[in-house]
Design an enzyme around this catalytic site. Sequence first.
Site, short mmCIF file in Angstrom:
data_model
loop_
_atom_site.label_atom_id
_atom_site.label_comp_id
_atom_site.label_asym_id
_atom_site.label_seq_id
_atom_site.Cartn_x
_atom_site.Cartn_y
_atom_site.Cartn_z
N GLU A 34 3.92 5.38 3.42
CA GLU A 34 3.07 6.22 2.46
C GLU A 34 4.43 7.13 1.70
O GLU A 34 5.23 7.42 2.63
CB GLU A 34 2.19 7.13 3.66
N ASP A 45 5.77 7.16 7.02
CA ASP A 45 5.34 8.44 5.30
C ASP A 45 6.16 9.12 4.84
O ASP A 45 7.25 9.35 6.36
CB ASP A 45 4.38 9.15 6.03
N ASP A 97 -0.29 9.45 -1.43
CA ASP A 97 -0.53 10.74 -0.98
C ASP A 97 -0.53 11.54 -2.12
O ASP A 97 -1.55 11.80 -3.46
CB ASP A 97 0.13 11.12 0.21
N GLY A 122 -4.43 14.33 6.50
CA GLY A 122 -4.51 15.99 7.61
C GLY A 122 -3.55 16.77 6.84
O GLY A 122 -2.22 16.32 6.17
N LYS A 161 7.71 9.54 10.48
CA LYS A 161 7.34 10.27 9.11
C LYS A 161 9.16 9.88 9.08
O LYS A 161 9.67 9.91 9.56
CB LYS A 161 8.43 12.00 9.32
N LYS A 211 1.69 7.24 12.73
CA LYS A 211 1.82 7.49 11.65
C LYS A 211 3.24 8.25 12.16
O LYS A 211 3.25 8.90 12.77
CB LYS A 211 1.32 8.02 10.59
N SER A 237 -0.48 11.78 13.65
CA SER A 237 0.59 11.04 12.57
C SER A 237 2.13 12.49 13.42
O SER A 237 1.62 13.68 14.11
CB SER A 237 0.47 12.10 11.52
N LYS A 280 -7.35 13.33 0.41
CA LYS A 280 -6.65 14.97 1.41
C LYS A 280 -7.70 16.19 0.19
O LYS A 280 -8.11 15.87 -0.68
CB LYS A 280 -5.86 15.56 0.80
O1 OSB Z 1 1.50 13.88 4.35
O2 OSB Z 1 0.51 13.26 4.98
C1 OSB Z 1 1.60 14.13 5.53
C2 OSB Z 1 1.28 17.03 6.99
C3 OSB Z 1 2.05 18.45 6.35
C4 OSB Z 1 2.04 18.30 5.09
C5 OSB Z 1 2.29 16.84 4.34
C6 OSB Z 1 1.49 15.58 5.54
C7 OSB Z 1 1.53 15.78 7.15
C8 OSB Z 1 0.70 15.10 7.64
C9 OSB Z 1 0.05 15.69 9.08
O3 OSB Z 1 1.63 14.02 7.77
C10 OSB Z 1 -1.51 15.49 9.29
C11 OSB Z 1 -1.35 16.40 9.91
O4 OSB Z 1 -1.97 15.57 11.18
O5 OSB Z 1 -2.87 16.91 9.75
MG MG Z 2 1.68 11.99 3.47
#
Ligand code: OSB
Ligand code: MG
Length: 369
Positions: free
Chosen positions: A214, A189, A239, A291, A164, A162, A136, A263
Amino acid sequence: MIIRDVIIRKLEMTMKNPFSTSFGTMQTRQFLVIEVVDEKGNKGYGEGVAFSIPWYTEETTETSLHMIQDFLVPLLKGKTIQHPDEVNEIFKSIRKNNMAKAAVECAVWDCWAKRQGITLTEAIGGKKEKIDVGISIGLQTDFEALGERIEQSLESGFKRIKVKIKPGSDLKLLSEIRERFPEVPLMADANSAYTLDDLELLKQLDQFNLTMIEQPLATDDIVDHATLQQQIQTPICLDESILSAEDARKAIQLGSCRVINIKIGRVGGMTEAKRIHDVCQEAGIPVWCGGMLEAGIGRAHNIALTTLSNFTFPGDTAGSASYWERDIITPEVTVEDGTITVSEINGMGYEVDMNEIERHTIQRIDIHF
Ligand code: OSB
Ligand code: MG
């Protein structure tokens, strides 16, 4: 098993790179490490994944510390635990505060597995020897920087990328990515950055052949997501909206998503994560492990969870080196050709590095029954 001691530590570690999403940027990571000790001296560890600011969910490091110290740990006092699934039931009298619950519950799972002389993977019924992982990548300052990060991630072998997105950094960004990386398994995401007012824009995502989008809409919504899923081809992955197996059942029934990101912290622990996995499997909905920018303990629990069979998409569980100069476990989590080899060491599969943990500890609370 009777828990005799609980040690709550608050740690502060700095990530190698800042991580930006539609809700903000973080680089300093505060989190909790929960250590439980049973009556025979077995130890177990769990990580509290709440952030210091309540932007992903309402919990923070401080609120989870309060919940754990003043409500959750006292509920364990004097209880004989035959199986870690019972912890979910014991914590039912406390509403929500899922990340706080998960931190303690995961420590109990680790301790119980060690006591049984089995791996956490075996304890939850996981079967995989290797798991596929993606990465991500947070919002970057410009496309140049993002392109560079994607390039590096693909060279390292990650199975999917992935990125953002947020209003103002979406269609153009994705079309630039697709121009440079036409075939890459790609997902986006939004962390709840859109509403149904953005329907026309969201429909245009279909042209980018994303594996999924996402959490495009509100964190607590499953109704508008159902409306959106009817109007777009791209599968929606939820999520933030899914906090329990009941939420998953309802979202699936409404047609709010075609994929779910699980998660452990968001859903209140390993037991609830397994239940969501099972509900989804039954309904033919694939899942993957999300994550929370975890350190090694949380990462170890994520790896074990991902060994369940319906985790069919690569997760966000990258290796320790993607986040930290030095992780708090040994060995560190490593990724080779986009896969992590599941540890065969009992419990969560990694030793805690107490020197590193102590070095980053900014607060410690000892509770003895
Ligand atoms: O939305 O998945 C998410 C990180 C912090 C808060 C929310 C998210 C995320 C990530 C990173 O997308 C996931 C990771 O690399 O641990
Ligand atoms: Mg997410």
